[in-house]
Design a protein around this motif. Structure first.
Motif, PDB file in Angstrom:
ATOM      1  N   PRO A  11       0.615  -1.075  -0.295  1.00 52.15           N
ATOM      2  CA  PRO A  11      -0.022   0.037   0.221  1.00 52.15           C
ATOM      3  C   PRO A  11       0.823   1.855  -0.072  1.00 52.15           C
ATOM      4  O   PRO A  11       0.621   2.377  -0.403  1.00 52.15           O
ATOM      5  CB  PRO A  11      -0.929   0.275   1.455  1.00 52.15           C
ATOM      6  CG  PRO A  11      -0.806  -1.285   1.938  1.00 52.15           C
ATOM      7  CD  PRO A  11       0.786  -2.521   1.003  1.00 52.15           C
ATOM      8  N   GLN A  14       1.030   2.802  -3.313  1.00 53.12           N
ATOM      9  CA  GLN A  14      -0.424   3.258  -3.499  1.00 53.12           C
ATOM     10  C   GLN A  14      -0.179   4.612  -2.903  1.00 53.12           C
ATOM     11  O   GLN A  14      -0.974   5.556  -3.553  1.00 53.12           O
ATOM     12  CB  GLN A  14      -0.931   2.002  -3.575  1.00 53.12           C
ATOM     13  CG  GLN A  14      -1.546   1.390  -3.680  1.00 53.12           C
ATOM     14  CD  GLN A  14      -2.582   0.474  -3.023  1.00 53.12           C
ATOM     15  OE1 GLN A  14      -3.093   0.664  -2.422  1.00 53.12           O
ATOM     16  NE2 GLN A  14      -3.489  -0.969  -3.577  1.00 53.12           N
ATOM     17  N   ILE A  15       0.285   4.860  -2.274  1.00 51.78           N
ATOM     18  CA  ILE A  15       0.616   6.466  -1.527  1.00 51.78           C
ATOM     19  C   ILE A  15       1.044   7.266  -2.065  1.00 51.78           C
ATOM     20  O   ILE A  15       1.064   8.316  -2.862  1.00 51.78           O
ATOM     21  CB  ILE A  15       0.629   6.288   0.161  1.00 51.78           C
ATOM     22  CG1 ILE A  15      -0.342   5.226   0.696  1.00 51.78           C
ATOM     23  CG2 ILE A  15       1.281   7.539   0.668  1.00 51.78           C
ATOM     24  CD1 ILE A  15      -0.011   5.215   2.163  1.00 51.78           C
ATOM     25  N   LYS A  18      -0.216   8.254  -5.651  1.00 53.10           N
ATOM     26  CA  LYS A  18      -1.535   8.850  -5.240  1.00 53.10           C
ATOM     27  C   LYS A  18      -0.670  10.135  -5.555  1.00 53.10           C
ATOM     28  O   LYS A  18      -1.031  11.104  -5.748  1.00 53.10           O
ATOM     29  CB  LYS A  18      -2.564   8.926  -4.150  1.00 53.10           C
ATOM     30  CG  LYS A  18      -3.582   9.198  -4.524  1.00 53.10           C
ATOM     31  CD  LYS A  18      -4.253   9.238  -5.758  1.00 53.10           C
ATOM     32  CE  LYS A  18      -4.950   8.494  -6.032  1.00 53.10           C
ATOM     33  NZ  LYS A  18      -6.415   8.403  -7.376  1.00 53.10           N
ATOM     34  N   GLN A  50      -3.135   5.394   8.982  1.00 47.84           N
ATOM     35  CA  GLN A  50      -4.071   5.869   8.777  1.00 47.84           C
ATOM     36  C   GLN A  50      -2.839   6.855   8.001  1.00 47.84           C
ATOM     37  O   GLN A  50      -2.703   7.779   8.471  1.00 47.84           O
ATOM     38  CB  GLN A  50      -5.059   6.479   9.180  1.00 47.84           C
ATOM     39  CG  GLN A  50      -6.034   7.356   8.782  1.00 47.84           C
ATOM     40  CD  GLN A  50      -7.678   7.856   9.661  1.00 47.84           C
ATOM     41  OE1 GLN A  50      -7.914   6.930   9.912  1.00 47.84           O
ATOM     42  NE2 GLN A  50      -7.503   8.410   9.587  1.00 47.84           N
ATOM     43  N   THR A  52      -3.711   9.503   5.147  1.00 47.03           N
ATOM     44  CA  THR A  52      -4.143  11.211   4.409  1.00 47.03           C
ATOM     45  C   THR A  52      -3.512  11.278   3.447  1.00 47.03           C
ATOM     46  O   THR A  52      -2.856  12.221   4.019  1.00 47.03           O
ATOM     47  CB  THR A  52      -5.642  11.488   5.149  1.00 47.03           C
ATOM     48  OG1 THR A  52      -6.115  10.696   6.281  1.00 47.03           O
ATOM     49  CG2 THR A  52      -6.538  12.370   4.292  1.00 47.03           C
ATOM     50  N   TYR A  59      -7.898  11.452   0.072  1.00 45.11           N
ATOM     51  CA  TYR A  59      -7.654   9.776  -0.741  1.00 45.11           C
ATOM     52  C   TYR A  59      -6.907   8.886   0.881  1.00 45.11           C
ATOM     53  O   TYR A  59      -5.950   9.865   1.442  1.00 45.11           O
ATOM     54  CB  TYR A  59      -6.340   9.392  -1.543  1.00 45.11           C
ATOM     55  CG  TYR A  59      -6.628  10.061  -2.528  1.00 45.11           C
ATOM     56  CD1 TYR A  59      -8.093   9.679  -3.800  1.00 45.11           C
ATOM     57  CD2 TYR A  59      -6.492  11.124  -3.226  1.00 45.11           C
ATOM     58  CE1 TYR A  59      -8.433   9.903  -5.087  1.00 45.11           C
ATOM     59  CE2 TYR A  59      -7.032  11.668  -4.208  1.00 45.11           C
ATOM     60  CZ  TYR A  59      -7.982  11.243  -5.110  1.00 45.11           C
ATOM     61  OH  TYR A  59      -8.414  11.974  -5.864  1.00 45.11           O
ATOM     62  N   ARG A  60      -7.899   8.041   1.453  1.00 46.90           N
ATOM     63  CA  ARG A  60      -7.325   7.559   2.431  1.00 46.90           C
ATOM     64  C   ARG A  60      -6.805   6.177   2.635  1.00 46.90           C
ATOM     65  O   ARG A  60      -7.414   5.138   1.815  1.00 46.90           O
ATOM     66  CB  ARG A  60      -7.863   7.523   4.309  1.00 46.90           C
ATOM     67  CG  ARG A  60      -8.244   7.230   5.013  1.00 46.90           C
ATOM     68  CD  ARG A  60      -8.405   7.590   6.224  1.00 46.90           C
ATOM     69  NE  ARG A  60      -8.887   8.876   6.621  1.00 46.90           N
ATOM     70  CZ  ARG A  60      -9.739   9.703   6.734  1.00 46.90           C
ATOM     71  NH1 ARG A  60     -11.302   9.207   6.978  1.00 46.90           N
ATOM     72  NH2 ARG A  60      -9.434  10.983   6.848  1.00 46.90           N
ATOM     73  N   TYR A  61      -4.930   6.002   3.375  1.00 45.85           N
ATOM     74  CA  TYR A  61      -4.838   4.682   2.981  1.00 45.85           C
ATOM     75  C   TYR A  61      -4.687   3.748   4.722  1.00 45.85           C
ATOM     76  O   TYR A  61      -4.169   4.701   5.367  1.00 45.85           O
ATOM     77  CB  TYR A  61      -3.910   4.413   2.353  1.00 45.85           C
ATOM     78  CG  TYR A  61      -3.607   5.179   0.994  1.00 45.85           C
ATOM     79  CD1 TYR A  61      -3.991   4.254  -0.645  1.00 45.85           C
ATOM     80  CD2 TYR A  61      -3.207   6.359   0.882  1.00 45.85           C
ATOM     81  CE1 TYR A  61      -3.776   4.517  -1.269  1.00 45.85           C
ATOM     82  CE2 TYR A  61      -3.673   7.195  -0.278  1.00 45.85           C
ATOM     83  CZ  TYR A  61      -4.107   5.780  -1.605  1.00 45.85           C
ATOM     84  OH  TYR A  61      -4.110   6.627  -2.660  1.00 45.85           O
ATOM     85  N   HIS A  62      -4.700   2.971   4.686  1.00 43.50           N
ATOM     86  CA  HIS A  62      -4.547   2.245   5.817  1.00 43.50           C
ATOM     87  C   HIS A  62      -3.172   1.021   5.571  1.00 43.50           C
ATOM     88  O   HIS A  62      -3.592  -0.012   4.740  1.00 43.50           O
ATOM     89  CB  HIS A  62      -5.964   1.467   6.453  1.00 43.50           C
ATOM     90  CG  HIS A  62      -6.939   2.146   7.092  1.00 43.50           C
ATOM     91  ND1 HIS A  62      -7.665   2.332   6.292  1.00 43.50           N
ATOM     92  CD2 HIS A  62      -6.666   3.048   8.606  1.00 43.50           C
ATOM     93  CE1 HIS A  62      -8.784   3.516   7.026  1.00 43.50           C
ATOM     94  NE2 HIS A  62      -7.821   3.200   8.010  1.00 43.50           N
ATOM     95  N   ILE A  63      -2.646   1.496   6.496  1.00 43.28           N
ATOM     96  CA  ILE A  63      -0.924   0.260   5.940  1.00 43.28           C
ATOM     97  C   ILE A  63      -0.529  -0.445   7.573  1.00 43.28           C
ATOM     98  O   ILE A  63      -0.748   0.380   8.712  1.00 43.28           O
ATOM     99  CB  ILE A  63      -0.256   1.125   5.666  1.00 43.28           C
ATOM    100  CG1 ILE A  63       0.616   2.329   6.168  1.00 43.28           C
ATOM    101  CG2 ILE A  63      -0.028   1.746   4.311  1.00 43.28           C
ATOM    102  CD1 ILE A  63       1.658   3.595   5.907  1.00 43.28           C
TER     103      ILE A  63
END
Length: 74
Positions: A11, A14-15, A18, A50, A52, A59-63
């Protein structure tokens, strides 16, 4: 080097993808804008961070800690 599918991609990739998308869009359109990145331990689950990414849209991601360890191992 093997290619990972998007489903198994770390992930953190992905961050950064983005962030790159937001900057590229901003530079093409006006050159003005900002990207804000917030990071904190998530309240919804243990061992999750978390992240953001805020541009015109959020866009919010959790890693997980495992994702961070994998990223740092490279």
């Amino acid at each position: 080097m093997s290619l990972e599918s998007e489903d198994t991609e770390n992930p953190i990739h992905q961050i950064f993808d983005k962030i790159e998308d937001i900057l590229s869009e901003t530079w093409q359109e006006t050159g003005f804008g900002q990207v804000i990145i917030e990071s904190e331990r998530g309240k919804s689950g243990k061992n999750k961070i978390q992240v953001t990414v805020k541009g015109a849209t959020y866009y919010r991601y959790h890693i997980s800690d495992a994702d961070v360890n994998e990223w740092n191992a490279k």
